[in-house]
Scaffold this active site. Structure first.
Site, PDB file in Angstrom:
ATOM      1  N   ALA A 157      -3.849   7.558  -5.102  1.00 39.20           N
ATOM      2  CA  ALA A 157      -2.491   7.027  -5.183  1.00 39.20           C
ATOM      3  C   ALA A 157      -2.605   5.542  -5.530  1.00 39.20           C
ATOM      4  CB  ALA A 157      -1.763   7.222  -3.860  1.00 39.20           C
ATOM      5  N   GLY A 208       0.824  -1.205   0.000  1.00 39.63           N
ATOM      6  CA  GLY A 208       0.000   0.000   0.000  1.00 39.63           C
ATOM      7  C   GLY A 208       0.851   1.244   0.000  1.00 39.63           C
ATOM      8  N   ASN A 209       0.249   2.372   0.346  1.00 35.53           N
ATOM      9  CA  ASN A 209       0.978   3.637   0.392  1.00 35.53           C
ATOM     10  C   ASN A 209       0.367   4.536   1.458  1.00 35.53           C
ATOM     11  OD1 ASN A 209      -1.228   5.215  -0.942  1.00 35.53           O
ATOM     12  ND2 ASN A 209      -0.695   3.902  -2.673  1.00 35.53           N
ATOM     13  N   ARG A 210       0.925   5.728   1.592  1.00 28.41           N
ATOM     14  CA  ARG A 210       0.562   6.617   2.697  1.00 28.41           C
ATOM     15  C   ARG A 210      -0.628   7.531   2.404  1.00 28.41           C
ATOM     16  NH1 ARG A 210       4.582   6.760   6.530  1.00 28.41           N
ATOM     17  NH2 ARG A 210       6.593   5.905   5.924  1.00 28.41           N
ATOM     18  N   SER A 211      -1.266   7.400   1.279  1.00 24.31           N
ATOM     19  CA  SER A 211      -2.338   8.324   0.934  1.00 24.31           C
ATOM     20  C   SER A 211      -3.484   8.246   1.939  1.00 24.31           C
ATOM     21  CB  SER A 211      -2.869   8.014  -0.468  1.00 24.31           C
ATOM     22  OG  SER A 211      -3.969   8.839  -0.772  1.00 24.31           O
TER      23      SER A 211
END
Length: 405
Positions: A277, A209-212
């Protein structure tokens, strides 16, 4: 510098209890707030609550402290007026110039932005009299925000619910930053906004995943709805933000699911803004069971590319003539700075507009504020100055509107 002066009007509906949360958020964010309730509002929330949270006295009539002429002074001295909740009766009185209590008198003398947050049963919101009053108020420059849909009084549900206090305060902050941020220039338009991060499963527990947080996409959707658009928000994984008022939310947790949801929603859309994102890669294999820790090193993770949703929208648009906006979260490196990489991405993607954000060191992701640059396919470049994500969203829609067919 003196804090902004905000008048918080409270009219007499069951949603008046939420005005205390609006007041708390405004004061905690550094605003000086004076509460002006109607007499009927005080039957729902007592004056002591408003006085304790604001640190200022509360009055409802024009004969309180007459020597200070409060019905004129309060409106003239305000930087912003917010009425939450705004009942059908309050809006009718304001539309027709009534000034039979302190709140309506202050509203007539105010020359600052005025925001009304309606709250009433669906039948009252949809009644022709209310529809006409709202339209009239908007022609005069009053911001009447779209109500939320959900549980109303008793067992009823529908449109007419007071928007979340956090959303009301976000819009209030936007209008203090930029009083002309919410023109009704997207009336009759359908826009699609993607937001949040995607997650690609490794096993039933873990994911890539990512930090969005989704906050920028939420701001884009919220501002578009308040500018009159029909908005579809395709949401990946986000912080606990709640559904923006007046927005249809479609959940899409993976890149493949988001591509399908965006393309499906965009069939009749005038503009698509890809603020999500989206993961560039996903695992080739997803374990059916949790991958256990053992003595041996785990097998290497094999990845495959996810669909490039933005490039696909440009190459094969769901509807001809759509305005397509992309986002680029960039860092500088040995090959060039953030803008260099943003320009290169715009050339590769071919979208109409590209928002470039510098990320890292607490920038862009998981924050309430943002800044960046807006690059256009025709060569235009505009800096997006630091401010709330709603402020940045308003600037993006400013650029979209003249490009709509």
């Amino acid at each position: 510098m003196a804090p902004p002066e905000v008048l918080l009007g409270v009219s007499g509906g069951i949603a008046a209890y939420k005005s205390a949360e609006v007041l708390r958020r405004l004061t905690e964010s550094g605003h000086a707030v004076r509460v002006i309730p109607t007499e009927s509002a005080l039957r729902f929330v007592g004056a002591a609550t408003f006085e304790a949270l604001s640190g200022r006295p509360v009055a409802t009539g024009v004969f309180h402290d007459v020597h200070e002429v409060p019905h004129v002074a309060l409106g003239k001295g305000a930087d912003l007026v917010v009425v939450a909740p705004a009942t059908a009766d309050l809006m009718a009185r304001l539309a027709h110039g009534r000034s039979d209590d302190l709140l309506t008198a202050a509203l007539l003398t105010a020359r600052c932005p005025v925001v009304l947050a309606p709250a009433m049963h669906t039948e009252m919101w949809e009644h022709p009299a209310t529809v006409d009053n709202v339209a009239l108020l908007r022609t005069r420059g009053t911001v009447v925000i779209e109500p939320a849909a959900g549980r109303l009084t008793g067992a009823d549900t529908g449109k007419g619910r007071l928007p979340d206090p956090a959303e009301i305060v976000d819009l209030a902050r936007l209008l203090l930053e930029r009083p002309d941020a919410l023109p009704r220039d997207l009336e009759g338009r359908h826009v699609v906004v993607s937001a949040g991060g995607t997650r690609e499963d490794l096993d039933p527990v873990r994911f890539l995943g990512n930090r969005s947080s989704g906050r920028q996409g939420w701001a884009l959707a919220r501002v578009a709805a308040q500018r009159g658009a029909r908005v579809t928000l395709v949401a990946g994984h986000t912080a606990d933000l709640g559904a923006p008022a007046g927005v249809d939310v479609v959940a899409a947790g993976t890149a493949v699911a988001m591509e399908a949801a965006v393309r499906g929603a965009a069939v009749d859309a005038d503009a698509v803004v890809m603020a999500a994102a989206v993961a560039d890669f996903r695992p080739v294999d997803t374990a059916a069971d949790k991958i256990k820790r053992g003595d041996a090193e785990p097998a290497p993770l094999r990845l495959t590319q996810n669909p490039d949703i933005l490039a696909g929208l440009v190459a094969d648009p769901p509807r001809s003539g759509q305005v397509v906006v992309g986002f680029a979260a960039e860092t500088g490196d040995a090959d060039g700075d953030v803008l260099h990489h943003g320009r290169a991405k715009l050339a590769r993607k071919g979208c109409d507009l590209l928002v470039v954000n510098a990320v890292g060191d607490g920038k862009a992701f998981e924050t309430t504020d943002n800044a960046g640059w807006l690059l256009a396919r025709d060569g235009g470049e505009d800096e997006l100055p630091f401010g709330s994500k709603a402020l940045l969203a308003s600037r993006i829609w400013d650029a979209v509107v003249p490009r709509l067919r």
